[in-house]
Motif scaffolding. Structure first.
Motif, short mmCIF file in Angstrom:
data_model
loop_
_atom_site.label_atom_id
_atom_site.label_comp_id
_atom_site.label_asym_id
_atom_site.label_seq_id
_atom_site.Cartn_x
_atom_site.Cartn_y
_atom_site.Cartn_z
N SER A 41 2.88 6.25 -3.51
CA SER A 41 3.87 7.21 -4.20
C SER A 41 3.43 7.28 -5.37
O SER A 41 4.07 8.38 -6.06
N ILE A 42 2.57 6.73 -6.08
CA ILE A 42 2.20 6.74 -7.48
C ILE A 42 0.84 7.29 -7.60
O ILE A 42 0.33 8.13 -8.35
N ASP A 43 -0.18 6.64 -6.79
CA ASP A 43 -1.49 6.97 -6.70
C ASP A 43 -1.96 8.14 -5.87
O ASP A 43 -2.96 8.66 -6.17
N GLY A 44 -1.11 8.43 -5.03
CA GLY A 44 -1.41 9.63 -3.94
C GLY A 44 -1.44 9.22 -2.70
O GLY A 44 -2.14 7.99 -2.29
N ALA A 50 5.90 8.35 -13.09
CA ALA A 50 5.23 9.18 -12.18
C ALA A 50 5.25 9.06 -10.87
O ALA A 50 5.14 7.93 -10.30
N ARG A 51 5.48 10.29 -9.88
CA ARG A 51 5.35 10.26 -8.54
C ARG A 51 4.60 11.25 -7.93
O ARG A 51 4.81 12.46 -8.43
N ARG A 97 0.95 -1.20 -0.12
CA ARG A 97 -0.02 -0.11 0.09
C ARG A 97 0.69 1.19 -0.03
O ARG A 97 0.56 2.33 -0.70
N SER A 98 1.77 1.00 0.86
CA SER A 98 2.92 2.38 0.86
C SER A 98 3.67 2.58 -0.63
O SER A 98 3.70 3.75 -1.05
N PHE A 104 -3.14 3.23 5.62
CA PHE A 104 -1.99 2.55 5.35
C PHE A 104 -2.42 1.36 6.43
O PHE A 104 -1.15 0.28 6.27
N ASP A 105 -3.17 1.22 7.15
CA ASP A 105 -3.43 0.06 8.07
C ASP A 105 -3.51 -0.97 7.22
O ASP A 105 -4.32 -1.19 6.37
#
Length: 160
Positions: free
Chosen positions: A55-58, A120-121, A50-51, A94-95
């Protein structure tokens, strides 16, 4: 609930690449492992996936600009280059989900592949704009912290 700030016996972990992280996650999926913190092995892998995707999805939030500036000046280098301290809390987004090791490992594989194939980031919520390599450094330090809680299930761990 375990106070992860005071856990003894964590492994020393250092990754130079996302491939290193994935190789160790795959290796640990095939051997007896026990966890020293509050999350299962599957939950750790799920959280890391998830983390990575964030960085890509927001991320879904950003700290206020003055706080981002202060963190960028005083904490950014530590969070990108040095060992992260245990006990930092995750945001609910992010749980980790309850999942099996195999399902979470597959999610981690997909997330690592995305990191390697998509350029993309999004801006980091605390450190403003960090380039792709900066995000990778953050992900590696973050993964080291969580993976340090996975120890050989056949013996007593010593270390940190």
């Amino acid at each position: 609930m375990v106070n992860t700030k005071t856990v003894r016996g964590r492994r020393k972990v250092r990754y130079e690449s996302l491939d290193d992280l994935l190789a160790e996650a795959e290796r640990l999926a095939d051997v007896p492992v026990r966890t020293l913190g509050n999350w299962s092995q599957g939950q750790i892998y799920d959280h890391l996936a998830r983390s990575l995707d964030s960085s890509i999805d927001g991320v879904g939030f950003q700290l206020p600009l003055p706080m981002r500036m202060m963190l960028s000046l005083f904490m950014k280098k530590k969070f990108l280059k040095k060992e992260l301290p245990p006990g930092l809390r995750s945001t609910p987004r992010f749980d980790p989900a309850e999942t099996t090791v195999s399902e979470a490992l597959e999610a981690l594989r997909k997330s690592v592949a995305r990191q390697q194939n998509e350029s993309a980031r999004v801006p980091h919520p605390a450190f403003c704009n960090i380039v792709r390599d900066g995000w990778n450094d953050f992900h590696l330090r973050h993964a080291e912290r969580h993976m340090s809680f996975l120890v050989n299930g056949d013996s007593t761990a010593v270390g940190v």
